[in-house]
Design an enzyme around this catalytic site. Structure first.
Site, PDB file in Angstrom:
ATOM      1  N   CYS A   2       0.859  -1.077  -0.012  1.00 21.89           N
ATOM      2  CA  CYS A   2      -0.126   0.121  -0.023  1.00 21.89           C
ATOM      3  C   CYS A   2       0.865   1.390  -0.002  1.00 21.89           C
ATOM      4  CB  CYS A   2      -0.961  -0.037   1.194  1.00 21.89           C
ATOM      5  SG  CYS A   2      -1.994  -1.308   1.437  1.00 21.89           S
ATOM      6  N   ARG A  27       5.275   0.149  -5.807  1.00 20.90           N
ATOM      7  CA  ARG A  27       5.296  -0.578  -4.628  1.00 20.90           C
ATOM      8  C   ARG A  27       4.486  -1.830  -4.734  1.00 20.90           C
ATOM      9  NH1 ARG A  27       6.569   2.344   0.105  1.00 20.90           N
ATOM     10  NH2 ARG A  27       5.298   0.879   1.296  1.00 20.90           N
ATOM     11  N   TRP A  75      -3.014  -2.636  -1.653  1.00 22.48           N
ATOM     12  CA  TRP A  75      -2.629  -4.094  -2.023  1.00 22.48           C
ATOM     13  C   TRP A  75      -3.270  -5.047  -1.059  1.00 22.48           C
ATOM     14  CZ3 TRP A  75       0.002  -8.356   0.619  1.00 22.48           C
ATOM     15  CH2 TRP A  75       0.587  -9.404  -0.400  1.00 22.48           C
ATOM     16  N   ASN A 101      -1.603   1.573   5.595  1.00 24.15           N
ATOM     17  CA  ASN A 101      -0.748   0.810   5.128  1.00 24.15           C
ATOM     18  C   ASN A 101      -0.434  -0.184   6.377  1.00 24.15           C
ATOM     19  OD1 ASN A 101       1.196  -0.794   4.119  1.00 24.15           O
ATOM     20  ND2 ASN A 101       2.477   0.782   4.088  1.00 24.15           N
ATOM     21  N   GLY A 102      -0.460  -1.329   6.206  1.00 24.57           N
ATOM     22  CA  GLY A 102      -0.236  -2.315   7.517  1.00 24.57           C
ATOM     23  C   GLY A 102      -1.444  -3.263   7.562  1.00 24.57           C
ATOM     24  N   GLU A 487      18.458 -16.820  -9.030  1.00 26.68           N
ATOM     25  CA  GLU A 487      18.025 -15.490  -9.252  1.00 26.68           C
ATOM     26  C   GLU A 487      17.632 -15.138 -10.559  1.00 26.68           C
ATOM     27  OE1 GLU A 487      17.412 -12.957  -7.409  1.00 26.68           O
ATOM     28  OE2 GLU A 487      17.300 -11.410  -8.828  1.00 26.68           O
ATOM     29  N   LYS A 491      13.703 -14.135 -11.428  1.00 25.01           N
ATOM     30  CA  LYS A 491      13.279 -13.002 -12.282  1.00 25.01           C
ATOM     31  C   LYS A 491      12.455 -13.294 -13.187  1.00 25.01           C
ATOM     32  CE  LYS A 491      14.383 -10.291 -10.684  1.00 25.01           C
ATOM     33  NZ  LYS A 491      15.132 -10.144  -9.275  1.00 25.01           N
ATOM     34  N   GLU A 494       8.877 -13.934 -11.734  1.00 24.53           N
ATOM     35  CA  GLU A 494       8.277 -12.605 -11.255  1.00 24.53           C
ATOM     36  C   GLU A 494       7.861 -11.698 -12.402  1.00 24.53           C
ATOM     37  OE1 GLU A 494      11.925 -10.788  -9.222  1.00 24.53           O
ATOM     38  OE2 GLU A 494      10.215 -10.289  -7.517  1.00 24.53           O
ATOM     39  N   HIS A 510      18.686 -36.080  -9.190  1.00 24.29           N
ATOM     40  CA  HIS A 510      17.903 -36.428  -8.217  1.00 24.29           C
ATOM     41  C   HIS A 510      16.589 -36.054  -8.113  1.00 24.29           C
ATOM     42  CE1 HIS A 510      21.746 -37.748  -6.498  1.00 24.29           C
ATOM     43  NE2 HIS A 510      22.146 -36.799  -6.745  1.00 24.29           N
ATOM     44  N   LYS A 610       6.629  -4.204  -4.128  1.00 24.29           N
ATOM     45  CA  LYS A 610       8.064  -3.838  -4.130  1.00 24.29           C
ATOM     46  C   LYS A 610       8.632  -3.957  -2.712  1.00 24.29           C
ATOM     47  CE  LYS A 610      12.067  -2.299  -5.794  1.00 24.29           C
ATOM     48  NZ  LYS A 610      12.893  -3.222  -6.800  1.00 24.29           N
TER      49      LYS A 610
HETATM   50  C1  AGP Z   1      13.038  -9.018  -6.115  1.00 18.74           C
HETATM   51  O1  AGP Z   1      13.072  -9.054  -7.539  1.00 18.74           O
HETATM   52  C2  AGP Z   1      11.484  -9.124  -5.312  1.00 18.74           C
HETATM   53  N1  AGP Z   1      10.777  -8.148  -5.879  1.00 18.74           N
HETATM   54  C3  AGP Z   1      11.940  -9.728  -4.094  1.00 18.74           C
HETATM   55  O2  AGP Z   1      12.032 -11.109  -4.003  1.00 18.74           O
HETATM   56  C4  AGP Z   1      12.596  -8.595  -2.991  1.00 18.74           C
HETATM   57  O3  AGP Z   1      13.970  -9.162  -3.249  1.00 18.74           O
HETATM   58  C5  AGP Z   1      12.113  -9.227  -1.601  1.00 18.74           C
HETATM   59  O4  AGP Z   1      10.791  -8.963  -1.444  1.00 18.74           O
HETATM   60  C6  AGP Z   1      13.061  -8.499  -0.570  1.00 18.74           C
HETATM   61  O5  AGP Z   1      12.982  -7.057  -0.738  1.00 18.74           O
HETATM   62  P1  AGP Z   1      13.857  -6.291  -0.009  1.00 18.74           P
HETATM   63  O6  AGP Z   1      15.429  -6.306  -0.629  1.00 18.74           O
HETATM   64  O7  AGP Z   1      13.551  -4.603  -0.076  1.00 18.74           O
HETATM   65  O8  AGP Z   1      13.971  -6.529   1.617  1.00 18.74           O
END
Ligand code: AGP
Length: 615
Positions: A2, A27, A75, A101-102, A487, A491, A494, A510, A610
């Site tokens: 949010c 965000r 969100w 937010n929260g 990673e 990516k 995501e 395995h 984000k």
């Molecule tokens: C990364 O591409 C993601 N959006 C997600 O995994 C992110 O790295 C994770 O939420 C941690 O965020 P932070 O580094 O702001 O703590």
């Protein structure tokens, strides 16, 4: 997650509020809303499910005339992302509106109590209880909106950043913070609040970061009065100076923020190295640990989530190899509840968080700090909660990262962790100064190595074709590059919503090998390092089952070129531990091309946020 924006001043509020919401889109959210206090003495609001641009369109025909207002991107946590559940939420009279937010953890009990006292609810959200609690408190608050909000939040359990307006307190915005980020500012005769500094960067470079338990009253003349839980004024609230230009959060000619942020990686790393590397080796002045304290460190916990957790895996190798200190890596969400945490007298915890606001990471840091460990934050956001709640900080200085999928923060965080590992080794004598300098010289080569990869993006564009018919994919790598595979797979998941499984290459036989069939895309990170031959054998195993290989390989590796359908070439690297920082750039670009081919919004992937500010 949010996003909150608030404005009060002499200008029309809606244009700033809507622009502010657009800058907070990164965000992550699924509905939006705005509420303005009209000159007619009433509140006027517009809400919608979906994107801010839908809200902007609806606002064109709405009567949003007024110089004070609040706005929100939601969100969803409690209740579907519908127009009714979108914020702001009003009280029974319709004269009080709040954005939040929260999570209000005790909202069910509060709602039942409020309903029993005659309050009518419109939404399924936890937030709406706050509006009704302010309504009750306002009756006894003698016109003091912050006092009413203080009483209302006194009933809440959980986390919140709240902004509240009341038609009977013209031109005022009351805000509160507990566990969710909120910044406020005064500039040019107006007062502002926002979830982070991005909406404010166009109006000021000086913002106040509210601490947990603090409140602020924003006045139409630009006054910002901060107070604490008891109502006492806070004369010297925490301030941060925004060290980047507002244009840093704009596209600047790139097609999307992901493309821009991938391209910014060399400069981000150069900035970091220039600041911390000198003749005396590595200097990290904000660690706030003496040389003796660093030298005494006998165990390091690295705690993070998502992409930042992947940084921790590389950092573990660096710290153990260079500083010879044992390291435990943990997902923050797991660490919080683990029974077997062993903290020594000299344990140091390093939390890694791009946003510095990830709820799980912050909770983990609070837990280990209570157990006696010092906490160091590696973060990209100046003045973030992670920084303020830690003993020391290593600010990665990658500049604002707007795309939800982390790219430049990932590589900059790896370099920051390399600097920390060298600083530790320098302090405890595991490396001599000449050795530290030699490693720094290797790090200094990385920006140009990344530039070489960026210049080869055509290879990634072509390789994206291998995913055209795919419904799944496999990412493999060995040693430090198993993390590159993790990673790369994260990516692509995501931003393209294509399933990707990542494994250490040797583990494939395995289990995951059962996935393979003709044309199945397998991305193999196989640089010319000490385990290259073993990984080549794994490629053969994939080929024997008809898989289509996309290899990340070192220039000149003809053998790999013969085996792979596509090769994403990386230049020779001086140290195999640093390969992940360069190799991953291909996988970032590849993921982007796959996502674009599948028609996805690469900057704002579905369901993701984000800054994940709830547990
Ligand atoms: C990364 O591409 C993601 N959006 C997600 O995994 C992110 O790295 C994770 O939420 C941690 O965020 P932070 O580094 O702001 O703590």
């Amino acid at each position: 997650m949010c996003g909150i924006v608030a404005y009060t001043g002499q200008d029309q509020a809606a244009p700033f509020l809507l622009k502010g919401l657009a800058t907070l889109e990164y965000r992550g959210y699924d509905s939006a809303g705005v509420e303005v206090m009209g000159a007619d003495g009433a509140l006027h609001g517009v809400k919608c499910a979906g994107k801010v641009k839908v809200l902007v369109d609806r606002c064109r025909t709405a009567n949003l005339v007024g110089t004070c207002g609040i706005a929100h991107t939601r969100w969803a946590t409690h209740g579907a992302p519908t127009e009714t559940n979108a914020h702001p939420h009003r009280d029974c009279s319709g004269r009080i509106a709040v954005v939040h937010n929260g999570i209000v953890e005790n909202f069910r009990e509060l709602r039942a109590e409020l309903e029993a006292r005659g309050h009518a609810f419109e939404s399924e959200t936890d937030t709406e209880v706050i509006a009704h609690l302010v309504e009750e408190a306002w009756a006894d608050a003698a016109g003091d909106l912050v006092a009413a909000l203080r009483v209302a939040t006194g009933h809440l359990q959980g986390s919140w950043a709240v902004a509240c307006i009341c038609a009977d307190a013209p031109g005022q915005v009351a805000v509160a913070r507990n566990g969710s980020p909120l910044v406020v500012a005064s500039a040019g005769g107006a007062a502002y609040a926002a979830s982070d500094i991005t909406p404010l960067a166009s109006v000021t470079s000086n913002v106040i970061t509210l601490e947990n338990g603090q409140f602020a009253l924003l006045g139409p003349d630009g006054t910002v009065a901060v107070s604490d839980e008891a109502g006492a004024p806070v004369d010297e609230p925490s301030r941060v100076t925004i060290d980047w230009d507002a244009s840093a959060a704009t596209l600047g000619g790139f097609a999307d923020f992901m493309a821009k942020e991938i391209a910014e990686q060399p400069e981000a790393i150069e900035r970091l190295l220039a600041q911390h590397v000198g003749d005396g080796g590595v200097a990290l002045d904000k660690l706030r640990l003496t040389n003796d304290e660093l030298a005494a460190v006998d165990k390091v916990y690295l705690i993070a989530c998502g992409t930042s957790y992947h940084v921790s895996l590389i950092a573990r190798t660096m710290i153990q190899t260079w500083a010879k200190v044992p390291v435990v890596c943990d997902y923050a969400s797991e660490f919080i509840y683990e029974q077997d945490v062993l903290v020594t007298d000299n344990t140091l915890c390093v939390i890694i968080s791009q946003s510095g606001e990830t709820a799980d990471t912050l909770a983990a840091a609070r837990r280990i700090r209570k157990m006696g460990a010092k906490v160091l934050a590696v973060t990209n956001v100046l003045g973030s909660t992670a920084e303020r709640e830690s003993d020391g900080v290593l600010y990665v200085q990658a500049g604002p990262e707007v795309c939800v999928a982390s790219t430049k923060a990932y590589t900059a965080q790896m370099v920051a962790c390399a600097l920390f590992a060298l600083r530790l080794a320098q302090a405890n004598g595991a490396l001599g100064l000449d050795e530290v300098r030699a490693h720094c010289a290797d790090l200094a080569l990385i920006p140009d190595k990344i530039r070489e990869v960026l210049a080869r993006e055509e290879q990634d564009r072509l390789a994206a074709n291998a995913f055209r018919e795919a419904s799944s994919s496999l990412y493999l790598g060995r040693g430090v590059n198993s993390t590159t595979a993790y990673e790369g797979a994260l990516k692509i998941k995501e931003i393209s919503y294509l399933h990707a499984e990542a494994y250490p290459a040797g583990e494939m036989k395995h289990g995951p090998i059962a996935l393979l069939e003709k044309g199945f895309p397998v991305v193999v990170v196989v640089p010319s390092d000490s385990v290259r031959d073993k990984t080549v054998s794994n490629i053969q195993e994939c080929l024997a089952r008809g898989a289509s290989i996309i290899a990340v390989a070192t220039d000149g590796d003809e053998k790999v070129a013969q085996l792979a359908k596509h090769v994403l070439w990386i230049p020779e690297m001086p140290d195999e531990m640093l390969v992940p920082i360069v190799a991953v750039v291909h996988l970032q670009i590849l993921a982007r091309y796959v996502a674009l081919a599948r028609g996805c919004d690469v900057d704002k992937p579905r369901n993701l946020a984000k800054s994940v500010t709830v547990e």
